[in-house]
Scaffold this active site. Structure first.
Site, PDB file in Angstrom:
ATOM      1  N   TYR A  28       0.828  -1.209   0.000  1.00  0.00           N
ATOM      2  CA  TYR A  28       0.000   0.000   0.000  1.00  0.00           C
ATOM      3  C   TYR A  28       0.863   1.259   0.000  1.00  0.00           C
ATOM      4  O   TYR A  28       0.554   2.247  -0.663  1.00  0.00           O
ATOM      5  CB  TYR A  28      -0.934  -0.007   1.208  1.00  0.00           C
ATOM      6  N   GLU A  29       1.956   1.220   0.754  1.00  0.00           N
ATOM      7  CA  GLU A  29       2.847   2.374   0.861  1.00  0.00           C
ATOM      8  C   GLU A  29       3.882   2.435  -0.260  1.00  0.00           C
ATOM      9  O   GLU A  29       4.838   3.195  -0.193  1.00  0.00           O
ATOM     10  CB  GLU A  29       3.519   2.408   2.234  1.00  0.00           C
ATOM     11  N   VAL A  95      -5.602  -1.342   7.534  1.00  0.00           N
ATOM     12  CA  VAL A  95      -6.878  -2.025   7.381  1.00  0.00           C
ATOM     13  C   VAL A  95      -6.958  -2.496   5.934  1.00  0.00           C
ATOM     14  O   VAL A  95      -6.713  -1.698   5.007  1.00  0.00           O
ATOM     15  CB  VAL A  95      -8.071  -1.105   7.717  1.00  0.00           C
ATOM     16  N   GLY A 101     -13.819   1.643   5.637  1.00  0.00           N
ATOM     17  CA  GLY A 101     -15.130   2.280   5.681  1.00  0.00           C
ATOM     18  C   GLY A 101     -16.049   1.708   6.744  1.00  0.00           C
ATOM     19  O   GLY A 101     -17.177   2.153   6.902  1.00  0.00           O
ATOM     20  N   GLY A 103     -15.097   1.640   9.972  1.00  0.00           N
ATOM     21  CA  GLY A 103     -14.691   2.226  11.243  1.00  0.00           C
ATOM     22  C   GLY A 103     -13.609   1.447  11.962  1.00  0.00           C
ATOM     23  O   GLY A 103     -13.347   1.682  13.143  1.00  0.00           O
ATOM     24  N   GLY A 105     -10.244   1.357  11.411  1.00  0.00           N
ATOM     25  CA  GLY A 105      -9.083   2.186  11.750  1.00  0.00           C
ATOM     26  C   GLY A 105      -9.339   3.004  12.998  1.00  0.00           C
ATOM     27  O   GLY A 105      -8.503   3.083  13.892  1.00  0.00           O
ATOM     28  N   TYR A 139      -6.743  11.264  10.381  1.00  0.00           N
ATOM     29  CA  TYR A 139      -6.080  11.562  11.647  1.00  0.00           C
ATOM     30  C   TYR A 139      -6.451  12.949  12.164  1.00  0.00           C
ATOM     31  O   TYR A 139      -6.697  13.126  13.354  1.00  0.00           O
ATOM     32  CB  TYR A 139      -4.560  11.448  11.501  1.00  0.00           C
TER      33      TYR A 139
END
Length: 168
Positions: A28-29, A95, A101, A103, A105, A139
């Site tokens: 992902y990163e 996640v 989506g 919740g 995280g 965040y």
């Protein structure tokens, strides 16, 4: 009916799953080749005699009794000399895409905040990649402040070896 989410501390039996999450996060990163972790290293450093970090895992349970690992958070304690108390440092939060989506995280961060308060930590900190706009907004929406005046420094690989041998 909406799926139920539960957060559980990882056990040694979860080492393979934790490594899967780490690899998915690296993908992902945009840096999948950076993962050097192995199950053996994770077993030693998360569940060995000296435990350097902890992991919590989020599971989604459906009405049919099935449970699926949906995400994880890996954290450890640091220390604030100014506060004179430990802090909780979130190293990784991830996640899986199909569970975003829901919740999860937020639930993982709430669990870590609960742990931080329970352990009398003075603060909770983490970093986020500057290109990850959805995470940054998430965040900030939780009340996080960006500490832009602080610059992360890192020594690793050959530079770490050279420093350990007295510097350049």
């Amino acid at each position: 009916m909406a799926p139920r989410v539960r957060i559980e501390p990882a056990t040694e039996a979860d080492v393979g799953l934790v490594l899967e999450f780490i690899k998915e996060l690296a993908e992902y990163e945009r840096d999948p080749d950076a993962v050097e972790a192995t199950e053996e290293l994770l077993r030693k450093n998360l569940f060995g005699a000296q435990r350097y970090a902890e992991v919590v895992i989020a599971y989604v349970d459906d009405d049919g009794g099935r449970s699926e690992a949906a995400g994880f958070a890996l954290f450890f304690h640091n220390f604030s000399t100014w506060k004179g108390r430990p802090g909780l440092y979130l190293e990784d939060l991830f996640v899986r895409g199909q569970h975003r989506g829901l919740g999860i995280g937020r639930r993982l961060l709430v669990q870590l905040a609960h742990i931080a308060r329970e352990r009398e930590c003075g603060r909770m900190e983490w970093v986020v990649l500057d290109w990850n706009a959805p995470a940054i907004q998430f965040y900030l929406g939780l009340g996080a402040r960006q500490m832009k005046e602080w610059i992360i420094n890192r020594v690793d690989g050959r530079a770490l070896t050279a420093l350990a041998e007295g510097g350049r």
